[in-house]
Design an enzyme around this catalytic site. Structure first.
Site, PDB file in Angstrom:
ATOM      1  N   SER A   1       0.932  -0.810   0.281  1.00 39.36           N
ATOM      2  CA  SER A   1       0.014   0.043   0.030  1.00 39.36           C
ATOM      3  C   SER A   1       1.033   0.815  -0.169  1.00 39.36           C
ATOM      4  O   SER A   1       1.865   1.419   0.523  1.00 39.36           O
ATOM      5  CB  SER A   1      -0.970   0.148   1.417  1.00 39.36           C
ATOM      6  OG  SER A   1       0.051   0.308   2.246  1.00 39.36           O
TER       7      SER A   1
ATOM      8  N   LYS B   1      -0.202   1.200  15.955  1.00 42.18           N
ATOM      9  CA  LYS B   1      -1.288   0.479  16.143  1.00 42.18           C
ATOM     10  C   LYS B   1      -1.942  -0.025  15.476  1.00 42.18           C
ATOM     11  O   LYS B   1      -3.115  -0.917  15.749  1.00 42.18           O
ATOM     12  CB  LYS B   1      -1.916   1.660  15.785  1.00 42.18           C
ATOM     13  CG  LYS B   1      -2.726   1.738  14.913  1.00 42.18           C
ATOM     14  CD  LYS B   1      -4.390   3.317  14.660  1.00 42.18           C
ATOM     15  CE  LYS B   1      -4.858   3.861  13.036  1.00 42.18           C
ATOM     16  NZ  LYS B   1      -5.871   4.226  13.415  1.00 42.18           N
ATOM     17  N   ASP B   2      -0.651  -0.579  13.875  1.00 43.14           N
ATOM     18  CA  ASP B   2      -1.474  -2.456  13.793  1.00 43.14           C
ATOM     19  C   ASP B   2      -0.920  -3.150  14.575  1.00 43.14           C
ATOM     20  O   ASP B   2      -1.234  -4.560  14.561  1.00 43.14           O
ATOM     21  CB  ASP B   2      -1.324  -2.249  12.255  1.00 43.14           C
ATOM     22  CG  ASP B   2      -1.638  -1.431  11.489  1.00 43.14           C
ATOM     23  OD1 ASP B   2      -3.167  -0.848  12.122  1.00 43.14           O
ATOM     24  OD2 ASP B   2      -1.679  -0.361  10.385  1.00 43.14           O
TER      25      ASP B   2
ATOM     26  N   LEU C   1     -14.449   1.303  15.183  1.00 43.70           N
ATOM     27  CA  LEU C   1     -15.352   0.989  16.839  1.00 43.70           C
ATOM     28  C   LEU C   1     -14.827   1.637  17.957  1.00 43.70           C
ATOM     29  O   LEU C   1     -15.786   2.415  17.933  1.00 43.70           O
ATOM     30  CB  LEU C   1     -15.713  -0.515  17.599  1.00 43.70           C
ATOM     31  CG  LEU C   1     -16.231  -1.578  16.564  1.00 43.70           C
ATOM     32  CD1 LEU C   1     -16.686  -3.131  17.465  1.00 43.70           C
ATOM     33  CD2 LEU C   1     -18.061  -1.321  15.764  1.00 43.70           C
ATOM     34  N   ARG C   2     -13.961   2.467  17.667  1.00 41.58           N
ATOM     35  CA  ARG C   2     -13.128   2.774  18.808  1.00 41.58           C
ATOM     36  C   ARG C   2     -13.787   4.046  18.151  1.00 41.58           C
ATOM     37  O   ARG C   2     -14.468   5.283  19.569  1.00 41.58           O
ATOM     38  CB  ARG C   2     -11.675   3.151  18.675  1.00 41.58           C
ATOM     39  CG  ARG C   2     -11.545   4.134  19.398  1.00 41.58           C
ATOM     40  CD  ARG C   2      -9.996   4.356  19.555  1.00 41.58           C
ATOM     41  NE  ARG C   2      -9.261   4.175  18.076  1.00 41.58           N
ATOM     42  CZ  ARG C   2      -9.330   5.880  17.290  1.00 41.58           C
ATOM     43  NH1 ARG C   2      -9.856   7.286  17.632  1.00 41.58           N
ATOM     44  NH2 ARG C   2      -8.947   5.639  15.580  1.00 41.58           N
ATOM     45  N   ARG C   3     -14.002   4.728  16.898  1.00 37.74           N
ATOM     46  CA  ARG C   3     -13.825   6.226  16.188  1.00 37.74           C
ATOM     47  C   ARG C   3     -15.282   5.884  16.287  1.00 37.74           C
ATOM     48  O   ARG C   3     -16.147   6.900  16.987  1.00 37.74           O
ATOM     49  CB  ARG C   3     -13.984   6.313  14.363  1.00 37.74           C
ATOM     50  CG  ARG C   3     -12.288   6.387  15.127  1.00 37.74           C
ATOM     51  CD  ARG C   3     -11.785   6.627  13.412  1.00 37.74           C
ATOM     52  NE  ARG C   3      -9.613   6.925  13.501  1.00 37.74           N
ATOM     53  CZ  ARG C   3      -9.728   6.029  12.540  1.00 37.74           C
ATOM     54  NH1 ARG C   3     -10.159   5.483  11.509  1.00 37.74           N
ATOM     55  NH2 ARG C   3      -8.478   6.700  12.732  1.00 37.74           N
TER      56      ARG C   3
ATOM     57  N   ARG D   1     -14.798   0.905   3.912  1.00 36.01           N
ATOM     58  CA  ARG D   1     -13.929   0.532   3.698  1.00 36.01           C
ATOM     59  C   ARG D   1     -12.317   0.452   3.218  1.00 36.01           C
ATOM     60  O   ARG D   1     -12.672   1.583   1.994  1.00 36.01           O
ATOM     61  CB  ARG D   1     -13.780  -1.437   3.625  1.00 36.01           C
ATOM     62  CG  ARG D   1     -13.537  -1.767   5.537  1.00 36.01           C
ATOM     63  CD  ARG D   1     -12.736  -3.290   5.251  1.00 36.01           C
ATOM     64  NE  ARG D   1     -11.841  -3.131   4.689  1.00 36.01           N
ATOM     65  CZ  ARG D   1     -10.746  -4.661   5.046  1.00 36.01           C
ATOM     66  NH1 ARG D   1     -10.995  -5.294   5.121  1.00 36.01           N
ATOM     67  NH2 ARG D   1      -9.397  -3.837   3.913  1.00 36.01           N
ATOM     68  N   GLY D   2     -10.835  -0.025   2.873  1.00 36.03           N
ATOM     69  CA  GLY D   2      -9.956   0.524   1.479  1.00 36.03           C
ATOM     70  C   GLY D   2      -9.375   1.748   2.316  1.00 36.03           C
ATOM     71  O   GLY D   2      -9.293   1.990   3.205  1.00 36.03           O
ATOM     72  N   ASN D   3      -8.031   1.735   1.443  1.00 37.89           N
ATOM     73  CA  ASN D   3      -7.089   2.203   2.065  1.00 37.89           C
ATOM     74  C   ASN D   3      -7.326   4.059   2.068  1.00 37.89           C
ATOM     75  O   ASN D   3      -8.791   4.256   1.927  1.00 37.89           O
ATOM     76  CB  ASN D   3      -5.756   2.067   0.883  1.00 37.89           C
ATOM     77  CG  ASN D   3      -6.188   2.458  -0.581  1.00 37.89           C
ATOM     78  OD1 ASN D   3      -7.137   3.017  -0.365  1.00 37.89           O
ATOM     79  ND2 ASN D   3      -5.366   2.182  -0.985  1.00 37.89           N
TER      80      ASN D   3
ATOM     81  N   ARG E   1     -10.926   5.721   0.594  1.00 38.11           N
ATOM     82  CA  ARG E   1     -12.388   6.013   1.469  1.00 38.11           C
ATOM     83  C   ARG E   1     -12.165   7.300   1.378  1.00 38.11           C
ATOM     84  O   ARG E   1     -13.162   8.363   1.559  1.00 38.11           O
ATOM     85  CB  ARG E   1     -11.235   6.417   2.892  1.00 38.11           C
ATOM     86  CG  ARG E   1     -11.413   5.051   3.302  1.00 38.11           C
ATOM     87  CD  ARG E   1     -10.873   4.508   5.077  1.00 38.11           C
ATOM     88  NE  ARG E   1     -10.633   2.970   5.497  1.00 38.11           N
ATOM     89  CZ  ARG E   1     -10.839   2.829   6.437  1.00 38.11           C
ATOM     90  NH1 ARG E   1     -10.900   3.294   7.638  1.00 38.11           N
ATOM     91  NH2 ARG E   1      -9.460   1.399   6.451  1.00 38.11           N
TER      92      ARG E   1
ATOM     93  N   CYS F   1      -7.825  -7.715  19.636  1.00 40.85           N
ATOM     94  CA  CYS F   1      -9.215  -8.185  18.578  1.00 40.85           C
ATOM     95  C   CYS F   1      -9.351  -5.958  17.841  1.00 40.85           C
ATOM     96  O   CYS F   1      -8.976  -5.045  19.222  1.00 40.85           O
ATOM     97  CB  CYS F   1     -10.104  -8.127  19.034  1.00 40.85           C
ATOM     98  SG  CYS F   1     -10.413  -9.759  18.578  1.00 40.85           S
TER      99      CYS F   1
HETATM  100  N1  LIG Z   1      -6.372   1.600  10.760  1.00 46.32           N
HETATM  101  C1  LIG Z   1      -5.928   1.730   9.271  1.00 46.32           C
HETATM  102  C2  LIG Z   1      -4.667   2.514   9.598  1.00 46.32           C
HETATM  103  N2  LIG Z   1      -3.333   1.567   9.981  1.00 46.32           N
HETATM  104  C3  LIG Z   1      -2.167   3.169  10.208  1.00 46.32           C
HETATM  105  C4  LIG Z   1      -3.148   4.014   9.748  1.00 46.32           C
HETATM  106  C5  LIG Z   1      -2.545   5.249   9.809  1.00 46.32           C
HETATM  107  C6  LIG Z   1      -2.194   6.202  11.533  1.00 46.32           C
HETATM  108  C7  LIG Z   1      -1.029   6.072  11.832  1.00 46.32           C
HETATM  109  O1  LIG Z   1       0.139   6.237  11.610  1.00 46.32           O
HETATM  110  O2  LIG Z   1      -1.519   5.545  13.116  1.00 46.32           O
HETATM  111  C8  LIG Z   1      -4.354   3.982   9.203  1.00 46.32           C
HETATM  112  C9  LIG Z   1      -5.662   4.793   8.618  1.00 46.32           C
HETATM  113  C10 LIG Z   1      -6.185   5.038   9.321  1.00 46.32           C
HETATM  114  O3  LIG Z   1      -6.320   4.844  10.672  1.00 46.32           O
HETATM  115  O4  LIG Z   1      -7.108   6.218   8.900  1.00 46.32           O
END
Ligand SMILES: NCc1[nH]cc(CCC(=O)O)c1CC(=O)O
Length: 308
Positions: free
Chosen positions: A11, A81-82, A128-130, A147-149, A153, A241
């Site tokens: 990506s 965060k991933d 779900l957090r948002r 969904r999507g990059n 979006r 999760c």
């Molecule tokens: N959920 C996907 C994701 N994973 C990391 C980022 C970029 C944000 C980051 O660097 O923490 C995003 C996009 C988003 O949440 O808008």
């Protein structure tokens, strides 16, 4: 001199982050040659089902971790965060560079403010957090899955029936999208970001000391301390999760201040605490304990059950 193989998802965001890290290492005086090896993960192939149902965000990370294990690549750059809260034996987050903006961005058509959206307006997010926090602020809005990059979006906001979407400021900045797109920067008072949001995790084999020394050149202590508080909190509350958990820490002199949140997806219950102290892990633990006392574990377990 050793050539360093860096793994990256394909990506735009992943490649940009990987190239940024290599660039920072070069600026820090590292003269090794770098090669980027692209890896297509299962998460990248699945676009039609909700990600949380097929194993959550850990999906993107697992296959990359296997490539590090198998010595196909030497390190990988992930969005912090991933990263699941537990790192597999033999691997480690061996460097944490300086954090980008931690906040969520609210992006609306015609730059309509969040408080000015009409009842029933549609906000796109798949987090779900948002969802929980937007619903808490505006229970009359409708949240619709998106969904999507990042680029997809933004396109969907323009082409489909969304009135607004929420994205991380950091991701937008990194892929070079103009900040003029952003209608509002959501401070943690309105929307506590994901744990680690805006930060990167450089992951490598724990026994590769030569490499660790190299990537430590761009390690940032401030970011690492705050991320440690956030991830300690996350680790004590979940199992990887996608649940409505948020955490953001910053430093005030030597002190770490952590804003921690657990909520129900409908936003009707929001548990939020601010904890401060000198030891990041202790701060994270204290925040978790405070929220657990108020029922955070039950909320997290219920959300997980509903996703199964
Ligand atoms: N959920 C996907 C994701 N994973 C990391 C980022 C970029 C944000 C980051 O660097 O923490 C995003 C996009 C988003 O949440 O808008």
């Amino acid at each position: 001199m050793r050539k360093i193989i860096v793994g990256s998802r394909k990506s735009n965001l992943a490649m940009t982050q990987t190239k940024w890290v290599i660039d920072q290492l070069k600026k820090a005086g590292i003269q090794n040659e770098f090669e980027i090896k692209q890896i297509v993960t299962k998460g990248d192939q699945i676009l039609d089902v909700t990600l949380s149902k097929v194993g959550g965000k850990g999906l993107f990370v697992k296959e990359i971790e296997k490539a590090i294990f198998d010595q196909e690549i030497d390190f990988a750059v992930h969005s912090m965060k991933d990263m699941p809260s537990a790192i597999p034996e033999g691997l480690e987050i061996s460097s944490i560079p300086d954090r980008e903006d931690h906040r969520d961005a609210y992006i609306a058509t015609n730059h309509m403010k969040l408080e000015d959206l009409k009842a029933g307006a549609i906000v796109g997010t798949s987090s779900l957090r948002r969802k929980a926090q937007i619903m808490a602020a505006r229970p009359d809005l409708e949240i619709k899955w998106i969904r999507g990059n990042i680029e997809t979006r933004i396109r969907k906001l323009n082409e489909e029936d969304y009135d607004a979407i929420i994205l991380a400021v950091s991701g937008l900045k990194r892929v070079g999208l103009s900040e003029e797109l952003i209608t509002e920067y959501l401070d943690p008072e309105i929307c506590v970001p994901a744990v680690g949001q805006g930060a990167l995790a450089i992951e490598s084999r724990a026994d590769d000391m030569e490499l660790t020394e190299i990537i430590q050149k761009i390690h940032d202590d401030y970011t690492a301390k705050t991320v440690l508080a956030e991830r300690t909190f996350l680790h004590l509350l979940e199992g990887g999760c996608q649940v409505p958990i948020g955490g953001y820490a910053y430093l005030d002199g030597e002190e770490v201040i952590l804003v921690a949140l657990v909520g129900t997806p409908d936003g009707k219950t929001i548990l939020k605490e601010e904890v401060r102290g000198n030891d990041p892990e202790q701060v994270g633990q204290e925040a978790a304990e405070l929220l657990i006392k108020q029922g955070a574990k039950e909320i997290v377990d219920r959300v997980k059950e509903e996703m199964e």
